[in-house]
Design a protein around this motif. Structure first.
Motif, mmCIF file in Angstrom:
data_model
loop_
_atom_site.group_PDB
_atom_site.id
_atom_site.type_symbol
_atom_site.label_atom_id
_atom_site.label_comp_id
_atom_site.label_asym_id
_atom_site.label_seq_id
_atom_site.Cartn_x
_atom_site.Cartn_y
_atom_site.Cartn_z
ATOM 1 N N THR A 11 53.487 -74.568 29.024
ATOM 2 C CA THR A 11 53.079 -74.262 30.388
ATOM 3 C C THR A 11 52.684 -72.797 30.507
ATOM 4 N N PHE A 12 52.095 -72.453 31.638
ATOM 5 C CA PHE A 12 51.751 -71.050 31.871
ATOM 6 C C PHE A 12 52.986 -70.172 31.777
ATOM 7 N N LYS A 13 54.078 -70.590 32.380
ATOM 8 C CA LYS A 13 55.289 -69.764 32.373
ATOM 9 C C LYS A 13 55.815 -69.566 30.958
ATOM 10 N N GLU A 14 55.730 -70.604 30.147
ATOM 11 C CA GLU A 14 56.185 -70.479 28.760
ATOM 12 C C GLU A 14 55.285 -69.535 27.970
ATOM 13 N N ARG A 15 53.982 -69.653 28.166
ATOM 14 C CA ARG A 15 53.056 -68.758 27.456
ATOM 15 C C ARG A 15 53.214 -67.323 27.935
ATOM 16 N N ALA A 19 54.264 -64.019 25.771
ATOM 17 C CA ALA A 19 53.407 -62.826 25.737
ATOM 18 C C ALA A 19 54.173 -61.578 26.149
ATOM 19 N N LEU A 20 55.064 -61.706 27.120
ATOM 20 C CA LEU A 20 55.833 -60.545 27.577
ATOM 21 C C LEU A 20 56.759 -60.008 26.491
ATOM 22 N N LYS A 329 49.798 -57.249 31.241
ATOM 23 C CA LYS A 329 51.093 -57.467 30.582
ATOM 24 C C LYS A 329 51.126 -58.733 29.727
ATOM 25 N N ILE A 330 50.307 -59.745 30.090
ATOM 26 C CA ILE A 330 50.412 -61.017 29.369
ATOM 27 C C ILE A 330 49.133 -61.380 28.621
ATOM 28 N N GLY A 446 64.419 -64.534 36.348
ATOM 29 C CA GLY A 446 63.009 -64.323 36.041
ATOM 30 C C GLY A 446 62.508 -62.946 36.426
ATOM 31 N N TRP A 447 63.124 -62.336 37.434
ATOM 32 C CA TRP A 447 62.691 -61.017 37.887
ATOM 33 C C TRP A 447 63.058 -59.922 36.887
#
Length: 471
Positions: A11-15, A19-20, A329-330, A446-447
């Motif tokens: 998912t986007f969140k996983e990618r 990346a972070l 950042k990503i 997450g923050w």
């Protein structure tokens, strides 16, 4: 989208989370986007009339879009008169089929291709591979990612995620006579030697188009490396793939748009090569293709004209990516589609549907910097907010998110309750801080998973306003 992006799993969140955690990626992104922001700022500062030119550019695009059928018909008429062959494609599948059909009719074994994000959008590289046609990317950055087996991570600098050290290792592995060097000039020379034979032996050259000029039927390409000219001139056949939103009324309009496009993209006054292609080779011409094909692609653009016409102004300059705090950042691959950054988050739901791409409009702080630097003043934050609202209305947000928003709306709509909640929450947050930063937040990991969160100041914004202080 139809591009083969299988390596972008998850998912986007996983990618984004992956990346972070990639320090190497941050170095590459900082180098590329930092340099781009510096150059753009200098170019804009050196042109006092930039804001006026920006307003004029937006008006030029709006004029063409408001008269879409008229100018597309005029372009078709003039392009046919020049000897070009036109192919209309409703979607990505039809666009790829048109290109493959031309390649088969001309018995093409090898095609050279200059950089075109539309090609990535419609999945053309994958379609050529499936058809057994050898594809050679001639843009330097596209050549790099083709060797690496990757997809573009930026619409202007496709290899923005790669450092020069990475590139030298790739060239050492894949080029015939490359030494492990990191000097840019040496690596460019190595790529030039590697590509030269393909430039002159390719059966078909494929390009995109920055503009489609209605009054002449010409297409315009804007490049810095000269690879587009070597892609479009020596082969027997030149195929142009272009979105229908690239239409402009006149050559003068195309040149006016070029002035703001180039400054926003690379910080230069002009690119090295601004070329107008109008039909195939004529009697007496020393060079040029024998056949000139233009594939005009809709792929959601007609619907976009109804739903968010401002997005069709986009010149694909990449300025919004370079100034986006999230993209920086990503990187581009985290977004999952052909188009990353703010503009990608705005248009990917059109191509892929909102439900599978609903996280993208949320990948934005809504600080408005993307709109501020856009050369045609696209209201990107407004478009992204509209996608968020639509996602909520259509029930795509999770139950937890919906409950959280409902609770926030209940508290925020009652000033006394809001102030009471702040009076409790802010001291607790301050106690968790150290030297002005919070390294972990309960119930909201997450923050702080990839960054420290700033501790609240002693006085809130509302308190400063009430006391007459500057906020």
């Amino acid at each position: 989208m139809n591009a083969d992006r299988g390596e972008l799993a998850g998912t986007f969140k996983e990618r984004a989370r992956k990346a972070l955690g990639d320090a190497h990626l941050r170095v590459a992104l900082d180098r590329t986007t930092g340099n781009a922001r510096t150059k753009r700022a200098a170019a804009v500062a050196a042109w006092p009339d930039f804001d006026r030119a920006r307003a004029a550019a937006a008006a030029i695009k709006d004029h063409a879009l408001q008269n879409f059928p008229y100018y597309l018909e005029q372009f078709e008429r003039n392009a046919l008169a020049s000897g070009a062959r036109l192919h209309w494609a409703r979607d990505a599948k039809e666009a790829c089929a048109a290109v493959i059909k031309i390649c088969r009719e001309t018995r093409a074994k090898t095609v050279t291709r200059s950089k075109s994000m539309l090609g990535e959008e419609i999945g053309l590289p994958h379609a050529l591979a499936e058809a057994g046609v050898r594809r050679v990317e001639t843009d330097l950055a596209e050549h790099i990612i083709q060797l690496a087996g990757e997809t573009p991570s930026h619409i202007i600098w496709p290899a923005a995620h790669r450092t020069r050290e990475d590139v030298s290792k790739l060239f050492e592995k894949h080029h015939r006579d490359h030494l492990l060097l990191t000097e840019v000039e040496a690596m460019v020379d190595s790529a030039r030697r590697e590509l030269r034979d393909d430039f002159f032996s390719a059966d078909v050259g494929i390009s995109g188009a920055n503009f489609l000029v209605a009054e002449t039927g010409a297409i315009c390409t804007i490049t810095n490396e000269g690879n587009a000219e070597l892609t479009t001139t020596p082969p027997r056949v030149h195929i142009v793939t272009a979105g229908i939103e690239k239409i402009v009324a006149t050559t003068e309009h195309a040149l006016q748009l070029t002035r703001v496009l180039v400054r926003s993209a690379t910080g230069a006054d002009l690119t090295q090569y601004t070329t107008f292609h109008c039909g195939p080779k004529r009697a007496g011409d020393l060079d040029g293709p024998e056949e000139f094909h233009i594939v005009l692609v809709d792929h959601g653009r007609t619907q976009m004209l109804e739903d968010m016409p401002e997005m069709l102004r986009c010149l694909r300059c990449g300025a919004c990516l370079n100034h986006c705090v999230v993209y920086r950042k990503i990187g581009g691959h985290a977004y999952g589609g052909a188009y990353p950054g703010p503009m990608g988050s705005a248009i990917t739901p059109v191509f892929d549907g909102l439900e599978p791409s609903r996280d993208l409009p949320h990948a934005c702080t809504l600080n408005g910097h993307c709109k501020q630097v856009c050369p045609v003043d696209i209201p990107l934050p407004t478009i992204l907010r509209d996608w968020r609202a639509k996602s909520y209305r259509q029930g795509f947000e999770s139950r937890a998110v919906r409950l959280g928003l409902a609770l926030w709306a209940f508290i925020a709509s009652k000033p006394a309750l809001y102030r009471a909640a702040l009076a409790v929450a802010l001291p607790l947050l301050r106690r968790r801080g150290k030297d002005g930063w919070i390294s972990a937040l309960p119930f909201a990991p997450g923050w702080t998973e990839s960054r420290d969160f700033p501790a609240p100041p002693e006085k809130t914004f509302l308190a400063r306003i009430a006391s007459g202080e500057e906020a």
